[in-house]
Design a protein around this motif. Structure first.
Motif, PDB file in Angstrom:
ATOM      1  N   LEU A  65      -4.003  -8.034  10.149  1.00 17.14           N
ATOM      2  CA  LEU A  65      -5.192  -8.153   9.248  1.00 17.14           C
ATOM      3  C   LEU A  65      -4.772  -7.847   7.826  1.00 17.14           C
ATOM      4  O   LEU A  65      -4.993  -8.282   6.892  1.00 17.14           O
ATOM      5  CB  LEU A  65      -5.965  -7.089   9.827  1.00 17.14           C
ATOM      6  CG  LEU A  65      -7.114  -7.434  10.909  1.00 17.14           C
ATOM      7  CD1 LEU A  65      -7.867  -6.249  11.199  1.00 17.14           C
ATOM      8  CD2 LEU A  65      -7.996  -8.665  10.253  1.00 17.14           C
ATOM      9  N   SER A  66      -3.592  -7.083   7.652  1.00 24.09           N
ATOM     10  CA  SER A  66      -3.115  -6.541   6.390  1.00 24.09           C
ATOM     11  C   SER A  66      -2.566  -7.797   5.585  1.00 24.09           C
ATOM     12  O   SER A  66      -2.391  -7.829   4.479  1.00 24.09           O
ATOM     13  CB  SER A  66      -2.252  -5.376   6.631  1.00 24.09           C
ATOM     14  OG  SER A  66      -2.857  -3.993   6.868  1.00 24.09           O
ATOM     15  N   ALA A  67      -1.702  -8.540   6.709  1.00 25.34           N
ATOM     16  CA  ALA A  67      -1.156  -9.784   5.895  1.00 25.34           C
ATOM     17  C   ALA A  67      -2.104 -10.942   5.476  1.00 25.34           C
ATOM     18  O   ALA A  67      -1.830 -11.576   4.458  1.00 25.34           O
ATOM     19  CB  ALA A  67      -0.197 -10.502   6.992  1.00 25.34           C
ATOM     20  N   VAL A  68      -3.082 -10.768   5.948  1.00 21.36           N
ATOM     21  CA  VAL A  68      -4.300 -11.995   5.831  1.00 21.36           C
ATOM     22  C   VAL A  68      -5.171 -11.487   4.780  1.00 21.36           C
ATOM     23  O   VAL A  68      -5.588 -11.944   3.573  1.00 21.36           O
ATOM     24  CB  VAL A  68      -5.080 -12.361   6.996  1.00 21.36           C
ATOM     25  CG1 VAL A  68      -6.147 -13.360   6.483  1.00 21.36           C
ATOM     26  CG2 VAL A  68      -4.190 -12.920   8.092  1.00 21.36           C
ATOM     27  N   PHE A  69      -5.717 -10.301   4.807  1.00 25.66           N
ATOM     28  CA  PHE A  69      -6.843  -9.611   3.945  1.00 25.66           C
ATOM     29  C   PHE A  69      -5.996  -8.417   3.038  1.00 25.66           C
ATOM     30  O   PHE A  69      -5.129  -7.855   3.600  1.00 25.66           O
ATOM     31  CB  PHE A  69      -7.780  -9.108   4.794  1.00 25.66           C
ATOM     32  CG  PHE A  69      -8.656 -10.120   5.422  1.00 25.66           C
ATOM     33  CD1 PHE A  69      -9.725 -10.826   4.825  1.00 25.66           C
ATOM     34  CD2 PHE A  69      -8.629 -10.307   6.680  1.00 25.66           C
ATOM     35  CE1 PHE A  69     -10.424 -11.666   5.419  1.00 25.66           C
ATOM     36  CE2 PHE A  69      -9.330 -11.141   7.451  1.00 25.66           C
ATOM     37  CZ  PHE A  69     -10.034 -11.935   6.794  1.00 25.66           C
ATOM     38  N   PHE A  70      -6.432  -8.218   1.822  1.00 22.70           N
ATOM     39  CA  PHE A  70      -6.109  -7.204   1.032  1.00 22.70           C
ATOM     40  C   PHE A  70      -6.917  -5.891   1.331  1.00 22.70           C
ATOM     41  O   PHE A  70      -7.969  -5.930   0.949  1.00 22.70           O
ATOM     42  CB  PHE A  70      -6.191  -7.744  -0.546  1.00 22.70           C
ATOM     43  CG  PHE A  70      -5.881  -6.585  -1.430  1.00 22.70           C
ATOM     44  CD1 PHE A  70      -4.500  -6.585  -1.674  1.00 22.70           C
ATOM     45  CD2 PHE A  70      -6.569  -5.882  -2.171  1.00 22.70           C
ATOM     46  CE1 PHE A  70      -4.025  -5.759  -2.965  1.00 22.70           C
ATOM     47  CE2 PHE A  70      -6.301  -4.965  -3.010  1.00 22.70           C
ATOM     48  CZ  PHE A  70      -4.857  -4.906  -3.343  1.00 22.70           C
ATOM     49  N   LEU A 189     -17.198 -14.388  -0.640  1.00 19.45           N
ATOM     50  CA  LEU A 189     -16.758 -12.902  -0.227  1.00 19.45           C
ATOM     51  C   LEU A 189     -15.391 -12.845   0.750  1.00 19.45           C
ATOM     52  O   LEU A 189     -14.729 -11.969   0.373  1.00 19.45           O
ATOM     53  CB  LEU A 189     -18.020 -12.367   0.714  1.00 19.45           C
ATOM     54  CG  LEU A 189     -17.870 -11.198   1.249  1.00 19.45           C
ATOM     55  CD1 LEU A 189     -17.575  -9.846   0.358  1.00 19.45           C
ATOM     56  CD2 LEU A 189     -19.062 -10.571   2.174  1.00 19.45           C
ATOM     57  N   ILE A 190     -15.416 -13.582   1.499  1.00 21.97           N
ATOM     58  CA  ILE A 190     -14.166 -13.807   2.281  1.00 21.97           C
ATOM     59  C   ILE A 190     -13.019 -13.898   1.345  1.00 21.97           C
ATOM     60  O   ILE A 190     -11.736 -13.331   1.479  1.00 21.97           O
ATOM     61  CB  ILE A 190     -14.090 -14.737   3.544  1.00 21.97           C
ATOM     62  CG1 ILE A 190     -15.007 -14.306   4.459  1.00 21.97           C
ATOM     63  CG2 ILE A 190     -13.029 -14.875   4.225  1.00 21.97           C
ATOM     64  CD1 ILE A 190     -15.625 -15.271   5.650  1.00 21.97           C
ATOM     65  N   PRO A 196      -3.558 -11.678  -1.866  1.00 22.65           N
ATOM     66  CA  PRO A 196      -2.948 -12.828  -2.541  1.00 22.65           C
ATOM     67  C   PRO A 196      -2.148 -13.950  -2.106  1.00 22.65           C
ATOM     68  O   PRO A 196      -2.528 -15.044  -2.515  1.00 22.65           O
ATOM     69  CB  PRO A 196      -2.343 -11.942  -3.797  1.00 22.65           C
ATOM     70  CG  PRO A 196      -3.044 -10.449  -3.952  1.00 22.65           C
ATOM     71  CD  PRO A 196      -3.333 -10.429  -2.102  1.00 22.65           C
ATOM     72  N   MET A 197      -1.363 -13.478  -1.472  1.00 21.56           N
ATOM     73  CA  MET A 197      -0.626 -14.701  -0.634  1.00 21.56           C
ATOM     74  C   MET A 197      -1.330 -15.646   0.130  1.00 21.56           C
ATOM     75  O   MET A 197      -1.119 -16.939  -0.047  1.00 21.56           O
ATOM     76  CB  MET A 197       0.756 -14.161   0.051  1.00 21.56           C
ATOM     77  CG  MET A 197       1.694 -13.302  -0.822  1.00 21.56           C
ATOM     78  SD  MET A 197       2.524 -14.431  -2.045  1.00 21.56           S
ATOM     79  CE  MET A 197       3.453 -15.539  -0.890  1.00 21.56           C
ATOM     80  N   ALA A 198      -2.077 -15.074   1.006  1.00 22.17           N
ATOM     81  CA  ALA A 198      -2.924 -15.952   2.040  1.00 22.17           C
ATOM     82  C   ALA A 198      -4.033 -16.693   0.982  1.00 22.17           C
ATOM     83  O   ALA A 198      -4.236 -17.780   1.215  1.00 22.17           O
ATOM     84  CB  ALA A 198      -4.067 -14.786   2.829  1.00 22.17           C
TER      85      ALA A 198
END
Length: 198
Positions: A65-70, A189-190, A196-198
């Motif tokens: 989740l942390s890798a996909v979302f900030f 929103l999403i 940022p990388m995602a």
């Protein structure tokens, strides 16, 4: 190193608020229950940007989740504090245990009141102030090209929710109200919460 220093400071800040509050309860001769401590810990975490995540997101799932979302915990902290806090406050009043309920109510009034006070001060000093929650400038004061936001990142959630409910958005450039697809609002929103990388 700056991130590490901030994390240490924030953890110390949470720790100090927790033990200061418990100390005040005990000094007043109040019996402190395990539920009081749990509710207090939740309120402090949610109010300082560490929101609730579902139990299935623990461990490796949290890393994904942390890798996909900030900052997923920060993204959930405002809804957790507003809705989770309101639930705990209501439950506390019904159970005649209003300690954490009062803390939540005082925090909400202080947060909203201080933000509105600063907006009013900016308005008196000649700044443009936007009070329409359909606009991305909602809750901000503006001097020329400079914008002032006192809400600590919580303001966009109010804007997105208002746009979802009304199906409308206010343009910054023209100040006209436009209809907007709710799917587009959800998508924005999403996208705004993505790493940022995602």
């Amino acid at each position: 190193m700056s991130e590490r220093a901030y994390t240490v400071w924030l953890n110390k800040f949470r720790h100090d608020i927790f033990y200061k509050t418990v100390g005040e309860w005990q000094a007043a001769g109040k019996k402190v229950t395990t539920r009081d401590l749990d509710d207090l810990a939740d309120m402090i975490n949610w109010g300082t940007g560490r929101g609730a995540l579902p139990k299935w997101t623990q461990g490796k799932t949290a890393d994904i989740l942390s890798a996909v979302f900030f900052a997923p915990r920060f993204a959930t902290s405002m809804p957790s504090f507003v809705f989770g806090g309101a639930y705990k406050a209501t439950k506390g009043v019904m159970d005649h245990n209003a300690r954490v309920s009062k803390m939540w109510a005082n925090s909400m009034v202080s947060f909203i009141g201080s933000g509105m006070m600063w907006l009013e001060k900016l308005h008196i000093m000649g700044a443009e102030v936007e009070l329409d929650p359909r606009s991305s400038d909602f809750g901000k004061g503006k001097f020329g090209k400079h914008r002032f936001d006192f809400w600590g990142g919580y303001q966009p959630m109010v804007r997105y929710m208002t746009q979802l409910v009304t199906g409308q958005r206010k343009s910054i450039s023209t100040e006209k109200i436009h209809d907007i697809e709710r799917l587009e609002v959800t998508s924005r929103l999403i996208q705004s919460k993505l790493n940022p990388m995602a």
